[in-house]
Design a protein around this motif. Structure first.
Motif, short mmCIF file in Angstrom:
data_model
loop_
_atom_site.label_atom_id
_atom_site.label_comp_id
_atom_site.label_asym_id
_atom_site.label_seq_id
_atom_site.Cartn_x
_atom_site.Cartn_y
_atom_site.Cartn_z
N LEU A 3 0.83 -1.21 0.00
CA LEU A 3 0.00 0.00 0.00
C LEU A 3 0.86 1.26 0.00
O LEU A 3 0.48 2.28 -0.57
CB LEU A 3 -0.92 0.01 1.22
CG LEU A 3 -2.02 -1.05 1.24
CD1 LEU A 3 -2.72 -1.07 2.58
CD2 LEU A 3 -3.03 -0.79 0.13
N LYS A 6 2.41 1.75 -3.78
CA LYS A 6 1.60 1.58 -4.99
C LYS A 6 1.37 2.88 -5.76
O LYS A 6 1.16 2.85 -6.97
CB LYS A 6 0.25 0.94 -4.64
CG LYS A 6 -0.70 1.79 -3.84
CD LYS A 6 -1.98 1.03 -3.53
CE LYS A 6 -2.98 1.88 -2.74
NZ LYS A 6 -3.51 3.00 -3.56
N ASP A 7 1.40 4.03 -5.08
CA ASP A 7 1.10 5.30 -5.76
C ASP A 7 2.35 6.14 -6.02
O ASP A 7 2.23 7.32 -6.38
CB ASP A 7 0.12 6.12 -4.93
CG ASP A 7 -1.24 5.44 -4.81
OD1 ASP A 7 -1.64 4.80 -5.80
OD2 ASP A 7 -1.88 5.55 -3.75
N ILE A 51 -0.06 5.46 7.76
CA ILE A 51 -1.03 4.54 7.19
C ILE A 51 -1.86 3.93 8.32
O ILE A 51 -1.32 3.45 9.32
CB ILE A 51 -0.32 3.42 6.40
CG1 ILE A 51 0.49 4.04 5.26
CG2 ILE A 51 -1.32 2.42 5.86
CD1 ILE A 51 1.29 3.03 4.46
N ASP A 52 -3.18 3.96 8.14
CA ASP A 52 -4.09 3.36 9.11
C ASP A 52 -3.92 1.84 9.10
O ASP A 52 -4.05 1.21 8.04
CB ASP A 52 -5.53 3.73 8.76
CG ASP A 52 -6.52 3.35 9.84
OD1 ASP A 52 -6.50 2.17 10.27
OD2 ASP A 52 -7.30 4.21 10.26
N SER A 55 -7.72 0.17 8.07
CA SER A 55 -8.27 0.39 6.73
C SER A 55 -7.21 0.36 5.64
O SER A 55 -7.53 0.14 4.48
CB SER A 55 -8.99 1.75 6.69
OG SER A 55 -8.05 2.81 6.83
N GLY A 56 -5.94 0.59 6.01
CA GLY A 56 -4.88 0.63 5.01
C GLY A 56 -4.81 1.94 4.25
O GLY A 56 -3.99 2.09 3.34
N LYS A 57 -5.62 2.92 4.62
CA LYS A 57 -5.61 4.21 3.94
C LYS A 57 -4.47 5.08 4.46
O LYS A 57 -4.10 5.03 5.62
CB LYS A 57 -6.94 4.94 4.15
CG LYS A 57 -8.13 4.24 3.51
CD LYS A 57 -9.41 5.05 3.74
CE LYS A 57 -10.61 4.36 3.09
NZ LYS A 57 -11.87 5.11 3.34
N THR A 58 -3.92 5.89 3.57
CA THR A 58 -2.90 6.87 3.96
C THR A 58 -3.59 8.04 4.65
O THR A 58 -4.40 8.74 4.05
CB THR A 58 -2.11 7.36 2.74
OG1 THR A 58 -1.44 6.25 2.15
CG2 THR A 58 -1.10 8.41 3.14
N VAL A 59 -3.27 8.23 5.92
CA VAL A 59 -3.91 9.29 6.72
C VAL A 59 -3.32 10.65 6.39
O VAL A 59 -4.03 11.65 6.25
CB VAL A 59 -3.74 8.98 8.23
CG1 VAL A 59 -4.36 10.08 9.07
CG2 VAL A 59 -4.37 7.63 8.55
N LYS A 61 0.83 12.71 5.21
CA LYS A 61 2.27 12.63 5.04
C LYS A 61 2.93 13.15 6.32
O LYS A 61 2.54 14.19 6.85
CB LYS A 61 2.73 13.44 3.83
CG LYS A 61 2.28 12.86 2.50
CD LYS A 61 2.84 13.65 1.34
CE LYS A 61 2.44 13.01 0.00
NZ LYS A 61 2.99 13.77 -1.15
#
Length: 468
Positions: A3, A6-7, A51-52, A55-59, A61
């Motif tokens: 995760l 990936k971006d 990163i949470d 959920s795996g979401k980036t909270v 930077k």
């Protein structure tokens, strides 16, 4: 890890670092080395992400927390070139002051430990407070001074050791000190190492009783990939663990555990653990906070004692003592007020505002600068202190109000997730505001000292004769 990269144009030939969540900081911290595009205007070749873990979401930077980083760096390097050396030498003199103070008061240290001269003059009461707080906080103060001194001046020791003991061989010094660099050669053969990473991390938990605190990957995705794991032994005060494995066959490349320790890195870990107070829970951090406040009172009371002593000398200089008073007030109350103003700017400035970080930092610097000027020119220090305390309390109340007006939905969501730290900050700010205003009006109700006239220049010079 997937995760995190990936971006971004992940540079697999460099590093990928992941710091595990803790109870105090419940997010993954991921540091991803990236390939800079041609014509890039910045030389920053990494991104740092929060990163949470659910959920795996980036909270966010990590580098977006400009004010927090500014205040943290202000603590140990003043945010100026070579500032860490300045702080290091100041800490060195602080150590000398502590040790000399112990010898000066050693004779009366225990005999008058519980003595407080309520019926004596202001100087005696101030001296008693200084001595009492100095004795109560002595172990903590010495520990803080010595560890801070070592951290800030370590480069001087390192250069001295490299020149004298290692004849200029810096690499040999770092190797003996336990600092190893791993530079595997890129083979260009793809390798899916996900299962091997999971196995090694599970083995780490089995061997040491808790998760690895951080992992670092070299050449991730290539057959030459290495994984470096950091951690501690569960239940031990200090049990540093560092191991490096090859991901293609699980071969151990390097291992440093409590059964095969390196005294240099173990000693540094002990100092860092003591300095940061991260070896227990919130109760220990509260004790550290109170002891830290005691050290602040120790320094301020020492300055006031010096001023009081100078005022009783024949060659008493009003300007000299006024300068010390102004510096004492500016570096204590001025920093507090400047920090609260920066907090307010951090809350109300839009996130997408261009140059937002510079505005926040400028608000701190300008507020502190103006306060130092006022502290120099305003002779009535009690009145200035009253204004400062009321202003600080008012600004902090605005900060708390702004948080609940602008971010009440986010705060509610955090509470529902069981994260109480944000509300804890609000409570702390509110208590500080109430305390500041209460102390301000308590001081204001006291009678101010009369002005003292300089008969030579026929100009009124007010000397601050009241203890803060």
């Amino acid at each position: 890890m997937q995760l995190a990269i990936k971006d971004y144009p992940f540079n697999a030939k460099e590093h990928l670092t992941l710091v595990s969540p803790t109870l105090a900081f419940p997010f993954y911290s991921a540091y991803v080395d990236i390939i800079l595009p041609e014509g890039a205007t910045s030389d920053i070749d990494y991104v740092a992400l929060l990163i949470d873990p659910v959920s795996g979401k980036t909270v966010a930077k990590i580098d977006d927390f400009y004010l927090a980083e500014f205040l943290y760096h202000l603590h140990y390097n003043l945010n100026i070139p070579y500032g860490s050396y300045i702080i290091g030498f100041v800490t060195l003199f602080f150590c000398f002051a502590l040790i000399s103070g112990i010898f000066i008061h050693a004779r009366k240290l225990f005999r008058q430990f519980f003595l407080y001269r309520t019926g004596e003059g202001k100087r005696d009461q101030l001296l008693t407070m200084h001595n009492l707080i100095g004795v109560m906080t002595l172990p903590f103060t010495l520990m803080y001074a010595i560890t801070g001194l070592i951290f800030n001046l370590v480069i001087i020791y390192q250069v001295a050791f490299a020149l004298v003991l290692y004849k200029g061989d810096q690499e040999a010094l770092l190797t003996d000190a336990g600092y190893t660099q791993h530079k595997p050669e890129w083979l260009g053969e793809p390798l899916d190492s996900q299962n091997e990473i999971d196995r090694l991390l599970a083995q780490h938990v089995q061997d040491f009783g808790q998760d690895a605190t951080a992992i670092r990957l070299y050449n991730y995705g290539d057959k030459s990939a290495l994984i470096q794991m950091y951690g501690d032994v569960s239940g031990e005060f200090v049990g540093p663990v560092e191991q490096v494995f090859a991901l293609d066959n699980g071969e151990i490349i390097f291992s440093k555990t409590p059964t095969s320790p390196n005294m240099m890195t173990t000693g540094q870990t002990v100092l860092a653990t003591l300095h940061f107070g991260d070896y227990a829970g919130i109760d220990l951090r509260l004790i550290y906070f109170l002891l830290g406040m005691g050290v602040c009172v120790l320094i301020v009371s020492g300055n006031l004692l010096w001023v009081e002593k100078r005022m009783h000398q024949r060659n008493f200089s009003v300007k000299q003592t006024a300068a010390v008073n102004s510096m004492t007030l500016g570096t204590t109350m001025g920093v507090i007020l400047a920090t609260s103003v920066a907090f307010l700017f951090e809350r109300v400035l839009p996130i997408d505002l261009l140059g937002r970080e510079n505005v926040m930092i400028a608000s701190f610097v300008i507020t502190l600068g103006l306060y130092m000027v006022l502290a120099w020119y305003i002779l009535d220090k009690s009145r200035l202190l009253f204004i400062s305390l009321v202003s600080t309390g008012g600004v902090l109340l605005l900060v708390v109000s702004s948080d609940f007006i602008l971010f009440h939905h986010q705060i509610t969501n955090l509470l529902n997730l069981g994260l109480f730290s944000v509300v804890g900050v609000q409570i702390g700010l509110a208590c500080t505001a109430i305390l500041s205003i209460t102390v301000a009006f308590s001081l204001f109700n006291k009678k101010a000292p009369p002005p003292i006239f300089d008969e030579v220049n026929s100009e009124p010079e007010l000397v601050w004769q009241k203890t803060l």
